[in-house]
Design a protein around this motif. Structure first.
Motif, PDB file in Angstrom:
ATOM      1  N   PHE A 372       0.817  -1.212   0.000  1.00  0.00           N
ATOM      2  CA  PHE A 372       0.000   0.000   0.000  1.00  0.00           C
ATOM      3  C   PHE A 372       0.852   1.264   0.000  1.00  0.00           C
ATOM      4  N   SER A 373       2.068   1.166   0.492  1.00  0.00           N
ATOM      5  CA  SER A 373       2.986   2.298   0.389  1.00  0.00           C
ATOM      6  C   SER A 373       3.353   2.547  -1.076  1.00  0.00           C
ATOM      7  N   VAL A 375       1.452   1.679  -3.600  1.00  0.00           N
ATOM      8  CA  VAL A 375       0.224   2.155  -4.250  1.00  0.00           C
ATOM      9  C   VAL A 375       0.069   3.653  -4.057  1.00  0.00           C
ATOM     10  N   LYS A 376       0.316   4.133  -2.828  1.00  0.00           N
ATOM     11  CA  LYS A 376       0.198   5.564  -2.545  1.00  0.00           C
ATOM     12  C   LYS A 376       1.183   6.364  -3.390  1.00  0.00           C
ATOM     13  N   SER A 377       2.422   5.875  -3.496  1.00  0.00           N
ATOM     14  CA  SER A 377       3.427   6.567  -4.313  1.00  0.00           C
ATOM     15  C   SER A 377       2.991   6.609  -5.779  1.00  0.00           C
ATOM     16  N   TRP A 379      -0.155   6.566  -6.982  1.00  0.00           N
ATOM     17  CA  TRP A 379      -1.231   7.525  -7.165  1.00  0.00           C
ATOM     18  C   TRP A 379      -0.718   8.983  -7.087  1.00  0.00           C
ATOM     19  N   ASP A 380       0.203   9.228  -6.163  1.00  0.00           N
ATOM     20  CA  ASP A 380       0.763  10.567  -6.054  1.00  0.00           C
ATOM     21  C   ASP A 380       1.481  10.968  -7.331  1.00  0.00           C
TER      22      ASP A 380
END
Length: 384
Positions: A372-373, A375-377, A379-380
């Motif tokens: 999920f880390s 995934v966040k990167s 999307w950012d």
């Protein structure tokens, strides 16, 4: 019109060896054959010219005479090693020359089938047989003695395999004189065919056996005991010499080939000498660690220590618990692959405990945290 030099006709040097002359002749007759040159009216004449040249140069005496006197060696009665002057107008011996090459090309093959001519032919060998045998993985592990029933031809007991009534010996075929083949003249070359009288056997039976009708063998089922060695796998071939189909008229028997197929197992999957076993473990055992019992192919049990925090797909090895070697090498291993099982049909209390655990869980799921880390990167970066 003056004749061309024979060496020039074949395309070889004057000092060419007999083997070189033969090879050149083969190439020429292949290229100039009338069937391949229907649009060339000169092909047939050139084809005959090549045959005439080869008939002289393949014969040691004729070749020596030609080298010394040229074409004059075969004119005016000088002869070339045969009565009547040899060539007889250029075509008389071409079929003989072609027949010699035919013998070179196919003589060995015919000899293998018949063993030569003159009435001393070898009886035909029986056909090889194939038997497909399915066995279990346990049988492949331990080896076994297996009885099989094979439908096959066996030697006739009434005539002892000779095919003749009373066991009398067959006689030489009068049509082919034991050669198993006959030759027929067609134009300027000779065609060789299987003898119609003896069907290529070279021998005939005047008074056929009533039991086998002259074949020397009869159909009969046989029961054989086969030794299956430990370690066999699908595709292994076992040869039983002389257990195939009986030969015609006393000929040697063929061989029996047994092809092994090892059936799939409900617990183990084989990969060469190693065995794989997928073992389900509870979520709590995978998280806390513990001991589990696993089956082994020999019918025994093995204990495996599950490290705390094990994930699905983790593998552990039991040394020497795989398949025995068939052709050298050591005994294989057994590979345990863990499959962490998610609980189902939870009670209200179990659900409550899991929710409580989920609320308390921090840094207990490193793979999820990393995913999920990432995934966040991702999307950012897309927003940017």
């Amino acid at each position: 019109m003056a004749k061309r030099d024979y060496y020039e006709v074949l395309g070889v040097a004057k000092g060419a060896s007999a083997d070189e002359i033969k090879k050149a002749y083969r190439r020429k007759v292949k290229d100039l054959h009338p069937d391949r040159n229907k649009d060339n009216p000169k092909a047939e004449a050139q084809f005959k010219e090549v045959g005439e040249a080869y008939d002289v140069l393949k014969d040691g005496d004729k070749k020596a005479a030609y080298d010394r006197y040229g074409h004059a060696a075969f004119e005016g009665g000088m002869g070339g090693g045969r009565p009547g002057g040899g060539m007889g107008g250029g075509q008389g011996d071409f079929s003989s020359a072609f027949s010699d090459v035919f013998d070179d090309l196919f003589g060995d093959f015919m000899g293998q089938r018949g063993g030569g001519g003159g009435g001393g032919r070898r009886a035909a060998r029986g056909a090889d047989l194939r038997y497909n045998l399915r066995i279990s993985l346990e049988d492949a592990f331990s080896g076994m003695q297996k009885s099989i029933t094979v439908p096959a031809s066996v030697q006739c007991g009434s005539c002892d395999g000779s095919g003749a009534e009373g066991g009398a010996e067959p006689t030489t075929c009068p049509t082919c004189s034991g050669m198993g083949k006959v030759r027929a003249q067609q134009g300027f070359f000779t065609v060789e065919r299987t003898c119609p009288t003896c069907s290529g056997m070279g021998q005939i039976v005047k008074n056929p056996c009533k039991t086998c009708r002259g074949a020397g063998r009869v159909e009969k089922e046989r029961t054989l005991s086969v030794n299956i060695p430990a370690g066999v796998e699908t595709g292994t071939r076992i040869r039983l010499a002389g257990e195939g189909e009986a030969g015609m008229r006393g000929g040697p028997s063929g061989d029996l080939y047994i092809f092994i197929e090892v059936t799939d197992h409900e617990l183990f999957e084989r990969d060469g000498p190693n065995l794989f076993c997928r073992v389900p473990v509870s979520m709590s055992t995978a998280a806390l660690g513990g001991n589990i019992e696993v089956p082994t192919i020999d019918g025994g049990r093995g204990r495996v220590q599950i490290p705390a925090g094990s994930q699905s797909g983790r593998q552990m090895r039991l040394r020497g618990k795989g398949m025995p070697p068939l052709r050298g090498g050591g005994v294989g291993d057994m590979i345990i692959e863990l499959a962490v099982e998610t609980p189902v049909n939870l009670t209200n209390r179990q659900k409550e405990l899991l929710r409580e655990f989920e609320g308390e869980a921090q840094n207990n799921n490193p793979e999820s945290s990393n995913f999920f880390s990432s995934v966040k990167s991702f999307w950012d970066s897309m927003k940017g």
